[in-house]
Motif scaffolding. Structure first.
Motif, mmCIF file in Angstrom:
data_model
loop_
_atom_site.group_PDB
_atom_site.id
_atom_site.type_symbol
_atom_site.label_atom_id
_atom_site.label_comp_id
_atom_site.label_asym_id
_atom_site.label_seq_id
_atom_site.Cartn_x
_atom_site.Cartn_y
_atom_site.Cartn_z
ATOM 1 N N LEU A 85 24.689 1.040 7.324
ATOM 2 C CA LEU A 85 23.488 1.358 8.091
ATOM 3 C C LEU A 85 23.523 0.720 9.469
ATOM 4 O O LEU A 85 24.033 -0.400 9.651
ATOM 5 C CB LEU A 85 22.247 0.907 7.323
ATOM 6 C CG LEU A 85 21.844 1.852 6.192
ATOM 7 C CD1 LEU A 85 20.972 1.155 5.175
ATOM 8 C CD2 LEU A 85 21.133 3.072 6.772
ATOM 9 N N LYS A 86 22.981 1.438 10.435
ATOM 10 C CA LYS A 86 22.932 0.992 11.807
ATOM 11 C C LYS A 86 21.477 0.874 12.258
ATOM 12 O O LYS A 86 20.580 1.483 11.668
ATOM 13 C CB LYS A 86 23.656 1.999 12.705
ATOM 14 C CG LYS A 86 25.096 2.257 12.316
ATOM 15 C CD LYS A 86 25.708 3.328 13.209
ATOM 16 C CE LYS A 86 27.146 3.601 12.803
ATOM 17 N NZ LYS A 86 27.779 4.639 13.679
ATOM 18 N N PHE A 87 21.269 0.132 13.334
ATOM 19 C CA PHE A 87 19.918 -0.059 13.836
ATOM 20 C C PHE A 87 19.254 1.289 14.087
ATOM 21 O O PHE A 87 18.063 1.482 13.806
ATOM 22 C CB PHE A 87 19.931 -0.891 15.111
ATOM 23 C CG PHE A 87 18.576 -1.005 15.750
ATOM 24 C CD1 PHE A 87 18.268 -0.292 16.898
ATOM 25 C CD2 PHE A 87 17.599 -1.819 15.205
ATOM 26 C CE1 PHE A 87 17.023 -0.382 17.494
ATOM 27 C CE2 PHE A 87 16.349 -1.925 15.780
ATOM 28 C CZ PHE A 87 16.066 -1.208 16.928
ATOM 29 N N GLU A 88 20.021 2.241 14.601
ATOM 30 C CA GLU A 88 19.438 3.542 14.950
ATOM 31 C C GLU A 88 19.071 4.388 13.728
ATOM 32 O O GLU A 88 18.509 5.464 13.865
ATOM 33 C CB GLU A 88 20.392 4.343 15.857
ATOM 34 C CG GLU A 88 21.799 4.437 15.351
ATOM 35 C CD GLU A 88 22.693 3.351 15.963
ATOM 36 O OE1 GLU A 88 22.217 2.212 16.127
ATOM 37 O OE2 GLU A 88 23.868 3.666 16.243
ATOM 38 N N ASP A 89 19.386 3.911 12.538
ATOM 39 C CA ASP A 89 18.948 4.591 11.314
ATOM 40 C C ASP A 89 17.520 4.204 10.945
ATOM 41 O O ASP A 89 16.948 4.769 10.004
ATOM 42 C CB ASP A 89 19.869 4.249 10.146
ATOM 43 C CG ASP A 89 21.275 4.777 10.340
ATOM 44 O OD1 ASP A 89 22.232 4.041 10.020
ATOM 45 O OD2 ASP A 89 21.421 5.927 10.807
ATOM 46 N N THR A 90 16.953 3.244 11.656
ATOM 47 C CA THR A 90 15.582 2.833 11.392
ATOM 48 C C THR A 90 14.641 4.013 11.588
ATOM 49 O O THR A 90 14.624 4.643 12.644
ATOM 50 C CB THR A 90 15.171 1.690 12.330
ATOM 51 O OG1 THR A 90 15.973 0.547 12.053
ATOM 52 C CG2 THR A 90 13.702 1.333 12.149
ATOM 53 N N ALA A 91 13.857 4.318 10.555
ATOM 54 C CA ALA A 91 12.972 5.475 10.595
ATOM 55 C C ALA A 91 12.158 5.542 9.304
ATOM 56 O O ALA A 91 12.460 4.829 8.334
ATOM 57 C CB ALA A 91 13.765 6.766 10.750
ATOM 58 N N THR A 92 11.176 6.418 9.322
ATOM 59 C CA THR A 92 10.517 6.799 8.084
ATOM 60 C C THR A 92 11.277 8.001 7.526
ATOM 61 O O THR A 92 11.477 8.991 8.242
ATOM 62 C CB THR A 92 9.048 7.161 8.310
ATOM 63 O OG1 THR A 92 8.377 6.061 8.910
ATOM 64 C CG2 THR A 92 8.378 7.511 6.984
ATOM 65 N N TYR A 93 11.695 7.913 6.293
ATOM 66 C CA TYR A 93 12.488 8.963 5.668
ATOM 67 C C TYR A 93 11.615 9.788 4.724
ATOM 68 O O TYR A 93 10.865 9.233 3.912
ATOM 69 C CB TYR A 93 13.661 8.354 4.898
ATOM 70 C CG TYR A 93 14.777 7.897 5.808
ATOM 71 C CD1 TYR A 93 14.613 6.791 6.640
ATOM 72 C CD2 TYR A 93 15.985 8.575 5.861
ATOM 73 C CE1 TYR A 93 15.617 6.386 7.500
ATOM 74 C CE2 TYR A 93 17.009 8.172 6.712
ATOM 75 C CZ TYR A 93 16.817 7.076 7.523
ATOM 76 O OH TYR A 93 17.822 6.668 8.376
ATOM 77 N N TYR A 94 11.731 11.099 4.874
ATOM 78 C CA TYR A 94 10.947 12.035 4.076
ATOM 79 C C TYR A 94 11.870 12.946 3.273
ATOM 80 O O TYR A 94 12.865 13.441 3.805
ATOM 81 C CB TYR A 94 10.080 12.914 4.972
ATOM 82 C CG TYR A 94 9.068 12.184 5.809
ATOM 83 C CD1 TYR A 94 9.398 11.706 7.075
ATOM 84 C CD2 TYR A 94 7.773 11.967 5.336
ATOM 85 C CE1 TYR A 94 8.469 11.034 7.851
ATOM 86 C CE2 TYR A 94 6.838 11.299 6.116
ATOM 87 C CZ TYR A 94 7.194 10.841 7.366
ATOM 88 O OH TYR A 94 6.261 10.176 8.122
#
Length: 120
Positions: A85-94
């Motif tokens: 995982l990378k910082f840019e994978d930070t998100a709300t996942y649906y």
């Protein structure tokens, strides 16, 4: 509307892994495509990965080779294994599931979202 239950989000350091799960009620029938989408802070929702009932998969370029989508049709469940995982994978996942009944239009059902935060 089918209620989808997501789980597996959390905090992780760069290079770490998480596994997301999304399950539809046992009574749900005719689920065709399943998928994962994400919405980073301040941005729009984007496709992460999809999988057909016959397990044909499709990935966003940004996650290709790091994420793996899979499904268990008997359990009405879709998974997203996220590695490196990378910082840019930070998100709300649906998660999204599409049901299709003969002679009717397809219906898309969404989960409530689960937060994935990759620490800096």
């Amino acid at each position: 509307q089918v209620q989808l239950m997501e789980s597996g989000g959390g905090l992780v350091h760069p290079g770490g892994s998480l596994r997301l799960s999304c399950v539809a009620p046992e009574s749900t029938r005719n689920i065709e495509d399943m998928g994962w989408y994400r919405q980073p802070p301040g941005e729009g929702r984007e496709l992460v990965a999809t999988i057909t009932r016959r397990r044909t998969t499709n990935y966003a370029d940004s996650v290709q080779g790091r994420f793996t989508i899979s499904r268990d049709n008997a359990k009405n469940t879709v998974y997203l294994q996220m590695n490196n995982l990378k910082f840019e994978d930070t998100a709300t996942y649906y998660c999204k599931m599409r049901t299709m009944v003969p002679f009717d239009r397809p219906y898309d059902h969404w989960g409530q979202g689960t937060q994935v935060t990759v620490l800096t």
